[in-house]
Design a protein around this motif. Structure first.
Motif, PDB file in Angstrom:
ATOM      1  N   LEU A  69     -42.968  13.293  22.347  1.00 59.07           N
ATOM      2  CA  LEU A  69     -43.772  14.507  22.260  1.00 59.07           C
ATOM      3  C   LEU A  69     -43.455  15.309  21.006  1.00 59.07           C
ATOM      4  N   GLN A  70     -42.210  15.280  20.580  1.00 61.21           N
ATOM      5  CA  GLN A  70     -41.812  16.088  19.422  1.00 61.21           C
ATOM      6  C   GLN A  70     -41.607  15.301  18.138  1.00 61.21           C
ATOM      7  N   GLU A  71     -41.745  13.982  18.172  1.00 63.87           N
ATOM      8  CA  GLU A  71     -41.337  13.192  17.007  1.00 63.87           C
ATOM      9  C   GLU A  71     -42.385  12.166  16.604  1.00 63.87           C
ATOM     10  N   LEU A  72     -42.745  12.209  15.318  1.00 66.97           N
ATOM     11  CA  LEU A  72     -43.606  11.178  14.740  1.00 66.97           C
ATOM     12  C   LEU A  72     -42.752  10.039  14.208  1.00 66.97           C
ATOM     13  N   ASP A  73     -43.246   8.835  14.355  1.00 65.90           N
ATOM     14  CA  ASP A  73     -42.638   7.662  13.735  1.00 65.90           C
ATOM     15  C   ASP A  73     -43.510   7.297  12.543  1.00 65.90           C
ATOM     16  N   ILE A  74     -42.972   7.465  11.343  1.00 62.69           N
ATOM     17  CA  ILE A  74     -43.717   7.199  10.118  1.00 62.69           C
ATOM     18  C   ILE A  74     -43.070   6.035   9.384  1.00 62.69           C
ATOM     19  N   CYS A  75     -43.815   4.951   9.253  1.00 63.69           N
ATOM     20  CA  CYS A  75     -43.359   3.797   8.482  1.00 63.69           C
ATOM     21  C   CYS A  75     -44.179   3.748   7.204  1.00 63.69           C
ATOM     22  N   GLU A  76     -43.524   3.902   6.059  1.00 65.10           N
ATOM     23  CA  GLU A  76     -44.248   4.006   4.798  1.00 65.10           C
ATOM     24  C   GLU A  76     -44.823   2.676   4.330  1.00 65.10           C
ATOM     25  N   SER A  77     -44.233   1.584   4.766  1.00 66.37           N
ATOM     26  CA  SER A  77     -44.725   0.267   4.366  1.00 66.37           C
ATOM     27  C   SER A  77     -44.352  -0.734   5.447  1.00 66.37           C
ATOM     28  N   GLY A  78     -45.358  -1.209   6.152  1.00 67.91           N
ATOM     29  CA  GLY A  78     -45.087  -2.115   7.247  1.00 67.91           C
ATOM     30  C   GLY A  78     -46.158  -3.180   7.384  1.00 67.91           C
ATOM     31  N   ALA A  79     -45.913  -4.085   8.304  1.00 65.17           N
ATOM     32  CA  ALA A  79     -46.871  -5.138   8.619  1.00 65.17           C
ATOM     33  C   ALA A  79     -46.948  -5.264  10.137  1.00 65.17           C
ATOM     34  N   PHE A 131     -53.063   5.593   6.057  1.00 62.93           N
ATOM     35  CA  PHE A 131     -52.168   5.032   7.060  1.00 62.93           C
ATOM     36  C   PHE A 131     -52.978   4.597   8.280  1.00 62.93           C
ATOM     37  N   PHE A 132     -52.387   3.722   9.065  1.00 65.58           N
ATOM     38  CA  PHE A 132     -52.941   3.353  10.358  1.00 65.58           C
ATOM     39  C   PHE A 132     -52.413   4.331  11.405  1.00 65.58           C
ATOM     40  N   PHE A 133     -53.283   4.712  12.336  1.00 64.63           N
ATOM     41  CA  PHE A 133     -52.921   5.656  13.386  1.00 64.63           C
ATOM     42  C   PHE A 133     -53.570   5.194  14.681  1.00 64.63           C
ATOM     43  N   PRO A 134     -52.934   5.397  15.829  1.00 61.13           N
ATOM     44  CA  PRO A 134     -53.562   4.964  17.083  1.00 61.13           C
ATOM     45  C   PRO A 134     -54.921   5.631  17.308  1.00 61.13           C
ATOM     46  N   GLY A 135     -55.782   4.941  18.008  1.00 61.79           N
ATOM     47  CA  GLY A 135     -57.065   5.526  18.354  1.00 61.79           C
ATOM     48  C   GLY A 135     -56.889   6.728  19.264  1.00 61.79           C
ATOM     49  N   ILE A 137     -50.725  -6.531  19.827  1.00 64.82           N
ATOM     50  CA  ILE A 137     -49.748  -6.536  18.745  1.00 64.82           C
ATOM     51  C   ILE A 137     -48.705  -7.605  19.017  1.00 64.82           C
ATOM     52  N   ALA A 138     -48.594  -8.550  18.092  1.00 65.23           N
ATOM     53  CA  ALA A 138     -47.656  -9.678  18.251  1.00 65.23           C
ATOM     54  C   ALA A 138     -46.309  -9.392  17.589  1.00 65.23           C
ATOM     55  N   PHE A 139     -46.327  -8.635  16.481  1.00 63.38           N
ATOM     56  CA  PHE A 139     -45.062  -8.286  15.824  1.00 63.38           C
ATOM     57  C   PHE A 139     -45.264  -7.055  14.957  1.00 63.38           C
ATOM     58  N   ILE A 140     -44.170  -6.381  14.678  1.00 55.47           N
ATOM     59  CA  ILE A 140     -44.148  -5.237  13.776  1.00 55.47           C
ATOM     60  C   ILE A 140     -42.950  -5.400  12.847  1.00 55.47           C
ATOM     61  N   GLU A 141     -43.202  -5.374  11.552  1.00 52.71           N
ATOM     62  CA  GLU A 141     -42.132  -5.440  10.559  1.00 52.71           C
ATOM     63  C   GLU A 141     -42.196  -4.188   9.688  1.00 52.71           C
ATOM     64  N   ARG A 142     -41.062  -3.636   9.398  1.00 52.72           N
ATOM     65  CA  ARG A 142     -40.970  -2.431   8.573  1.00 52.72           C
ATOM     66  C   ARG A 142     -40.389  -2.761   7.205  1.00 52.72           C
ATOM     67  N   GLY A 143     -40.674  -1.888   6.234  1.00 53.62           N
ATOM     68  CA  GLY A 143     -40.129  -2.063   4.900  1.00 53.62           C
ATOM     69  C   GLY A 143     -40.607  -3.329   4.234  1.00 53.62           C
ATOM     70  N   VAL A 144     -41.885  -3.605   4.369  1.00 62.32           N
ATOM     71  CA  VAL A 144     -42.450  -4.859   3.838  1.00 62.32           C
ATOM     72  C   VAL A 144     -43.136  -4.589   2.509  1.00 62.32           C
ATOM     73  N   ALA A 164     -48.879   1.684   5.369  1.00 63.68           N
ATOM     74  CA  ALA A 164     -48.198   2.711   6.157  1.00 63.68           C
ATOM     75  C   ALA A 164     -48.803   2.803   7.554  1.00 63.68           C
ATOM     76  N   PHE A 165     -47.969   3.105   8.532  1.00 69.69           N
ATOM     77  CA  PHE A 165     -48.504   3.411   9.848  1.00 69.69           C
ATOM     78  C   PHE A 165     -47.732   4.573  10.455  1.00 69.69           C
ATOM     79  N   VAL A 166     -48.442   5.325  11.281  1.00 66.68           N
ATOM     80  CA  VAL A 166     -47.892   6.536  11.893  1.00 66.68           C
ATOM     81  C   VAL A 166     -48.281   6.538  13.361  1.00 66.68           C
ATOM     82  N   HIS A 167     -47.347   6.843  14.226  1.00 65.42           N
ATOM     83  CA  HIS A 167     -47.671   7.085  15.627  1.00 65.42           C
ATOM     84  C   HIS A 167     -46.619   7.999  16.214  1.00 65.42           C
ATOM     85  N   CYS A 168     -46.842   8.449  17.430  1.00 64.87           N
ATOM     86  CA  CYS A 168     -45.933   9.390  18.065  1.00 64.87           C
ATOM     87  C   CYS A 168     -44.828   8.638  18.795  1.00 64.87           C
TER      88      CYS A 168
END
Length: 464
Positions: free
Chosen positions: A22-32, A75-79, A41-48, A15-19
């Motif tokens: 300002l009002q919305e989180l992007d939550i991916c429950e299973s990604g690569a 989950f992964f979160f930005p520093g 970051i070279a690529f982002i895949e969701r639903g993996v 899982a990864f989470v980032h903003c």
């Protein structure tokens, strides 16, 4: 398929989470998320799924990439980005008694900072504060050091060695400071600031990790000619600038007394050429409407330091009003006026301060979980001018990230020391889990931290 035994590439799976805004989180429950050997970051895949991960490797020809997996409840979160911290004051974190700003400086701060001319003492302090902030997920920090060139250079060396992004500021103060701790002249202010800038250019020529930041402590500690000289250096060098503004009312009154020709505190800096798009202004508790308009016009940035403002009874900054005006805001710990080196703690404190404002000014003043996490990441990245590189997860951005681990409550394992203080029972939504972490989490939930793809901190429980 690349048959090299070690490609230097890593796929971060889970899982990864980032903003997203300002009002919305992007939550991916299973990604690569694939990170190249350049730390980007070279690529982002969701639903993996586990099975799908093999397909991802084949698609990108990353068969030999290392895999890093987060646990099911984590989950992964930005520093985090700390936009205002006094590295030299870290030993005093939590020590402020009943002081307000000006007497706190003389009683606690100047004696400690003055003692860091001793390089071994400075090494002990700076080594610990960089390690401690990294352990709390802070991947970038705008640091105030002291007036001492060798010790300030040492802080830059330590940031570079440990892998933390650091904006390193030699503090400039030629007025209203003890005789044992002040710059001798305007000429020495500029010469010593240039010396630190030169050292940083030598150790990190492209400023990939460490960069100088021009640092007049605050207007009362600098004469008018000193501020103008620093403004000229700011323009000449293109380096960022950081200082304080309108932290408490007696300070604001003092500025009016010392600079009677200036229209306001903000005008003092503007007249000196220090109010620019590369300027970070800490606190901004007691700004007038005119000052806010000027700051917006100059595109200067604000570092909100809620814990410090409460600890020193400076006041409650109107963050909602600043955001509504389009002013860029990030969070700062302001150690040691602030008691904690954790930006997560500052996110909590920002919510509490906004709710205290709301008690008298209405519910519109309240900040949400999403908003304070934005200030801690993307907002902070904008404050330090790195919004295209850090603060979120997008292709091409640097992998500045933290792995957050949350402990799931189980009747088979009642060990309270495993994954920190956040208890997840299994029925919470992802929004619930993020909120629980924001309100209850601490450094024990930070399993690992990366800066530009480099592992810079890990807890003993981290398996990699």
């Amino acid at each position: 398929m690349d048959d090299a035994p070690n490609s230097g590439r890593t796929i971060y799976y889970g899982a990864f989470v980032h903003c997203k805004s300002l009002q919305e989180l992007d939550i991916c429950e299973s990604g690569a998320i694939g990170v190249g050997e350049d730390g980007k970051i070279a690529f982002i895949e969701r639903g993996v799924s586990d099975i799908g991960l093999d397909g991802v490797k084949q698609t990108y020809d990353w068969g030999n990439a290392e895999e890093v997996r987060v646990n099911d409840e984590g989950f992964f979160f930005p520093g985090f980005i700390d936009t205002h911290i006094h590295a030299s004051q870290y030993p005093n974190a939590g020590i402020f008694g009943k002081s307000t700003l000006l007497d706190w400086l003389n009683t606690y701060t100047f004696p400690l900072e003055g003692s860091l001319g001793d390089l071994e003492r400075a090494r002990l302090v700076y080594d610990r504060v960089v390690s401690r902030t990294l352990s709390n997920g802070t991947t970038a920090a705008a640091y105030y050091a002291t007036i001492h060139v060798p010790a300030t250079n040492l802080l830059a060396d330590i940031c570079l060695s440990k892998g933390q992004r650091g904006f390193i500021g030699r503090v400039c103060m030629n007025s209203l400071a003890p005789d044992y701790y002040r710059d001798a002249s305007v000429d020495s202010v500029i010469a010593d600031t240039r010396a630190t800038m030169s050292h940083i250019a030598d150790i990190d020529p492209k400023h990939d990790l460490v960069a100088p930041i021009i640092t007049p402590r605050f207007a009362p500690s600098c004469t008018e000619d000193c501020l103008h000289a620093l403004g000229a250096l700011h323009k000449e060098s293109g380096a960022r600038c950081q200082t304080h503004i309108s932290e408490n009312k007696p300070e604001v009154a003092l500025v009016c007394e010392l600079f009677p020709k200036s229209a306001s505190y903000a005008d003092v800096y503007d007249s000196a050429g220090l109010l620019t798009a590369k300027t970070i202004l800490a606190h901004a508790v007691h700004l007038s409407d005119e000052e806010k308009s000027l700051i917006k016009y100059r595109e200067s940035k604000i570092s909100h330091c809620p814990a410090s403002n409460t600890a020193l009874t400076s006041g409650c900054a109107r963050v909602r009003d600043m955001l509504d005006r389009g002013i860029t805001v990030g969070l700062g710990t302001d150690v040691s006026g602030g008691f904690s080196p954790s930006i997560l703690e500052m996110a909590r404190q920002a919510i509490w301060v906004s709710r205290h404002v709301a008690m008298t000014e209405g519910d519109q003043a309240k900040l949400s979980v999403e908003e304070v996490l934005y200030l801690a990441t993307r907002g902070g990245a904008k404050v330090v001018g790195l919004e295209d590189r850090i603060g979120g997860f997008e292709v091409g951005m640097d992998w500045d990230a933290q792995m957050i681990s949350l402990g799931k409550v189980s009747s088979d394992d009642m060990n309270l020391d495993t994954e920190g203080p956040v208890d997840v029972f299994g029925w919470e939504s992802w929004d619930d889990k993020v909120a629980k972490w924001m309100f209850n989490g601490n450094d024990r939930n930070v399993s690992a931290v990366w800066v530009k793809g480099r592992l810079v901190h890990r807890r003993k429980s981290y398996k990699g």
